[in-house]
Scaffold this motif. Sequence first.
Motif, PDB file in Angstrom:
ATOM      1  N   HIS B  36      42.925  43.260  44.758  1.00  0.00           N
ATOM      2  CA  HIS B  36      44.299  43.319  45.237  1.00  0.00           C
ATOM      3  C   HIS B  36      45.178  43.935  44.149  1.00  0.00           C
ATOM      4  CE1 HIS B  36      43.365  40.512  48.558  1.00  0.00           C
ATOM      5  NE2 HIS B  36      42.639  39.863  47.656  1.00  0.00           N
ATOM      6  N   GLN B  38      49.177  44.344  42.740  1.00  0.00           N
ATOM      7  CA  GLN B  38      50.533  43.826  42.815  1.00  0.00           C
ATOM      8  C   GLN B  38      51.432  44.667  41.921  1.00  0.00           C
ATOM      9  OE1 GLN B  38      51.375  39.752  41.510  1.00  0.00           O
ATOM     10  NE2 GLN B  38      52.932  39.556  43.108  1.00  0.00           N
ATOM     11  N   LYS B  42      56.778  43.138  43.508  1.00  0.00           N
ATOM     12  CA  LYS B  42      56.321  43.208  44.902  1.00  0.00           C
ATOM     13  C   LYS B  42      55.231  42.171  45.146  1.00  0.00           C
ATOM     14  CE  LYS B  42      57.352  48.013  46.018  1.00  0.00           C
ATOM     15  NZ  LYS B  42      56.812  49.257  46.616  1.00  0.00           N
ATOM     16  N   GLY B  43      54.903  41.975  46.414  1.00  0.00           N
ATOM     17  CA  GLY B  43      53.813  41.095  46.772  1.00  0.00           C
ATOM     18  C   GLY B  43      52.471  41.786  46.624  1.00  0.00           C
ATOM     19  N   PRO B  44      51.393  41.018  46.669  1.00  0.00           N
ATOM     20  CA  PRO B  44      50.062  41.624  46.557  1.00  0.00           C
ATOM     21  C   PRO B  44      49.732  42.493  47.769  1.00  0.00           C
ATOM     22  CG  PRO B  44      49.989  39.252  46.131  1.00  0.00           C
ATOM     23  CD  PRO B  44      51.331  39.547  46.714  1.00  0.00           C
TER      24      PRO B  44
END
Lengths: 120, 111
Positions: B36, B38, B42-44
């Motif tokens: 993932h 990030q 910001k979000g993942p």
Amino acid sequence: EVQLVQSGAEVRKPGESLKISCKGSGYTFTNYWIGWVRQMPGKGLEWMGIIYPGDSDTRYSPSFQGQVTISADKSISTAYLQWSTLKASDTAIYYCARHDASNSSPFVYWGQGTLVTVSS
Amino acid sequence: QLVLTQSPSASASLGASVKLTCTLSSGHSSYAIAWHQQQPEKGPRYLMKLYSDGSHSKGDGIPDRFSGSSSGAERYLTISSLQSEDEADYYCQTWGIDIGVFGGGTKLTVL
């Protein structure tokens, strides 16, 4: 299009309760596990637990068992994360995320995050 | 105990390639993982699922510059032709029976 939309930022005092939400759309909500992930300020991602909305089967990380409650209301395609007694150390961004297929699969869709601030 | 280990930081120059590593704990070398990304503030975002044989399946819209490979207990994320927007934290994730785990994350700096 799969979307997970989380509730807005919250500010609470220590000792208060809180319930945040994550609404799923664009897929059959009852068929996929949804999880919650904590990110404390300046820190990494922590897996908290997951729920299968179809039957509310729930699993928790040992680190979070007894500290939070994960639930879901399949009638409105929404998962929840709640605290009965907040602590200052619960201050963090909380993300919901949906599994790919079974619970033995990665998170492939993420919500935008909910900032929870606990301060006196 | 299921644990993922990542180096805290990495750096590479604009236009170059970088290889990030995620190491599975002893006894778990057959496990698949996910990567993932990030970006700052910001979000993942899910990048890919990576299997022990090196095969991988990427998320929607993930550029070809991102690829994965495996060797033993190590899982790699290679980013080629680095761009400024690749500067981010990268997390690996795996899962066992009734539990999920994230690595500590690698902060990638693009010079």
